[in-house]
Design a protein around this motif. Sequence first.
Motif, PDB file in Angstrom:
ATOM      1  N   VAL A  83       0.648 -18.427   1.548  1.00 45.22           N
ATOM      2  CA  VAL A  83       1.313 -17.147   1.772  1.00 45.22           C
ATOM      3  C   VAL A  83       1.302 -16.314   0.495  1.00 45.22           C
ATOM      4  O   VAL A  83       1.670 -16.801  -0.572  1.00 45.22           O
ATOM      5  CB  VAL A  83       2.770 -17.378   2.238  1.00 45.22           C
ATOM      6  CG1 VAL A  83       3.519 -16.060   2.353  1.00 45.22           C
ATOM      7  CG2 VAL A  83       2.789 -18.137   3.562  1.00 45.22           C
ATOM      8  N   THR A  84       0.883 -15.055   0.641  1.00 46.92           N
ATOM      9  CA  THR A  84       0.921 -14.100  -0.461  1.00 46.92           C
ATOM     10  C   THR A  84       1.748 -12.900  -0.020  1.00 46.92           C
ATOM     11  O   THR A  84       1.354 -12.190   0.908  1.00 46.92           O
ATOM     12  CB  THR A  84      -0.504 -13.634  -0.832  1.00 46.92           C
ATOM     13  OG1 THR A  84      -1.308 -14.775  -1.142  1.00 46.92           O
ATOM     14  CG2 THR A  84      -0.481 -12.673  -2.000  1.00 46.92           C
ATOM     15  N   PRO A  85       2.912 -12.676  -0.651  1.00 43.65           N
ATOM     16  CA  PRO A  85       3.690 -11.473  -0.325  1.00 43.65           C
ATOM     17  C   PRO A  85       2.907 -10.221  -0.725  1.00 43.65           C
ATOM     18  O   PRO A  85       2.227 -10.206  -1.754  1.00 43.65           O
ATOM     19  CB  PRO A  85       4.954 -11.614  -1.171  1.00 43.65           C
ATOM     20  CG  PRO A  85       5.027 -13.061  -1.538  1.00 43.65           C
ATOM     21  CD  PRO A  85       3.601 -13.527  -1.621  1.00 43.65           C
ATOM     22  N   LEU A  86       2.998  -9.179   0.095  1.00 46.12           N
ATOM     23  CA  LEU A  86       2.276  -7.934  -0.158  1.00 46.12           C
ATOM     24  C   LEU A  86       3.249  -6.786  -0.368  1.00 46.12           C
ATOM     25  O   LEU A  86       4.361  -6.798   0.139  1.00 46.12           O
ATOM     26  CB  LEU A  86       1.368  -7.608   1.033  1.00 46.12           C
ATOM     27  CG  LEU A  86       0.310  -8.646   1.394  1.00 46.12           C
ATOM     28  CD1 LEU A  86      -0.377  -8.251   2.700  1.00 46.12           C
ATOM     29  CD2 LEU A  86      -0.702  -8.801   0.278  1.00 46.12           C
ATOM     30  N   GLU A  87       2.796  -5.795  -1.101  1.00 46.78           N
ATOM     31  CA  GLU A  87       3.539  -4.544  -1.239  1.00 46.78           C
ATOM     32  C   GLU A  87       2.541  -3.405  -1.124  1.00 46.78           C
ATOM     33  O   GLU A  87       1.346  -3.585  -1.368  1.00 46.78           O
ATOM     34  CB  GLU A  87       4.304  -4.475  -2.563  1.00 46.78           C
ATOM     35  CG  GLU A  87       3.432  -4.514  -3.790  1.00 46.78           C
ATOM     36  CD  GLU A  87       4.264  -4.507  -5.078  1.00 46.78           C
ATOM     37  OE1 GLU A  87       3.728  -4.017  -6.076  1.00 46.78           O
ATOM     38  OE2 GLU A  87       5.397  -4.979  -5.082  1.00 46.78           O
ATOM     39  N   PRO A  88       2.988  -2.234  -0.731  1.00 48.63           N
ATOM     40  CA  PRO A  88       2.072  -1.100  -0.572  1.00 48.63           C
ATOM     41  C   PRO A  88       1.385  -0.742  -1.893  1.00 48.63           C
ATOM     42  O   PRO A  88       1.974  -0.855  -2.969  1.00 48.63           O
ATOM     43  CB  PRO A  88       2.986   0.040  -0.121  1.00 48.63           C
ATOM     44  CG  PRO A  88       4.190  -0.619   0.436  1.00 48.63           C
ATOM     45  CD  PRO A  88       4.355  -1.893  -0.350  1.00 48.63           C
ATOM     46  N   HIS A  89       0.144  -0.333  -1.776  1.00 52.23           N
ATOM     47  CA  HIS A  89      -0.627   0.133  -2.929  1.00 52.23           C
ATOM     48  C   HIS A  89      -0.657   1.657  -2.865  1.00 52.23           C
ATOM     49  O   HIS A  89      -0.860   2.228  -1.796  1.00 52.23           O
ATOM     50  CB  HIS A  89      -2.046  -0.424  -2.876  1.00 52.23           C
ATOM     51  CG  HIS A  89      -2.814  -0.205  -4.127  1.00 52.23           C
ATOM     52  ND1 HIS A  89      -3.320   1.022  -4.488  1.00 52.23           N
ATOM     53  CD2 HIS A  89      -3.153  -1.067  -5.117  1.00 52.23           C
ATOM     54  CE1 HIS A  89      -3.949   0.911  -5.644  1.00 52.23           C
ATOM     55  NE2 HIS A  89      -3.859  -0.344  -6.054  1.00 52.23           N
ATOM     56  N   PRO A  90      -0.481   2.342  -4.005  1.00 48.77           N
ATOM     57  CA  PRO A  90      -0.455   3.810  -3.962  1.00 48.77           C
ATOM     58  C   PRO A  90      -1.770   4.437  -3.505  1.00 48.77           C
ATOM     59  O   PRO A  90      -1.772   5.574  -3.037  1.00 48.77           O
ATOM     60  CB  PRO A  90      -0.124   4.208  -5.404  1.00 48.77           C
ATOM     61  CG  PRO A  90      -0.373   3.005  -6.226  1.00 48.77           C
ATOM     62  CD  PRO A  90      -0.243   1.810  -5.333  1.00 48.77           C
TER      63      PRO A  90
END
Length: 100
Positions: A83-90
């Motif tokens: 599992v790799t947590p993701l966050e939005p990329h600009p």
Amino acid sequence: MHEFLVEITTTIPEGTSQEEVDRLRAAEAARARELAATGHLARLWRPVGELRSIGIWRATDENELHEKVLGTLPLRPWMTPRVTPLEPHPNDPGNGFSTR
């Protein structure tokens, strides 16, 4: 909800009958449809020729992802998830990024 990149490798134990594999795969497909309907499973891919999947999954946190989402999959005892947590990329074009 947060998004997670989940890579799952499935290893079928030796001696497992094809009937049992087929039964669990059918149950897995039904559960995946349920998780997609509730927004927990966003996308899913399988690399060609592999018993591995790569998907975008959603949950309130990693604990919920493991216990209430991935933990409910019928094939879970045979799975090894990464599992790799993701966050939005600009610069994500899906978020309206423009080169102008």
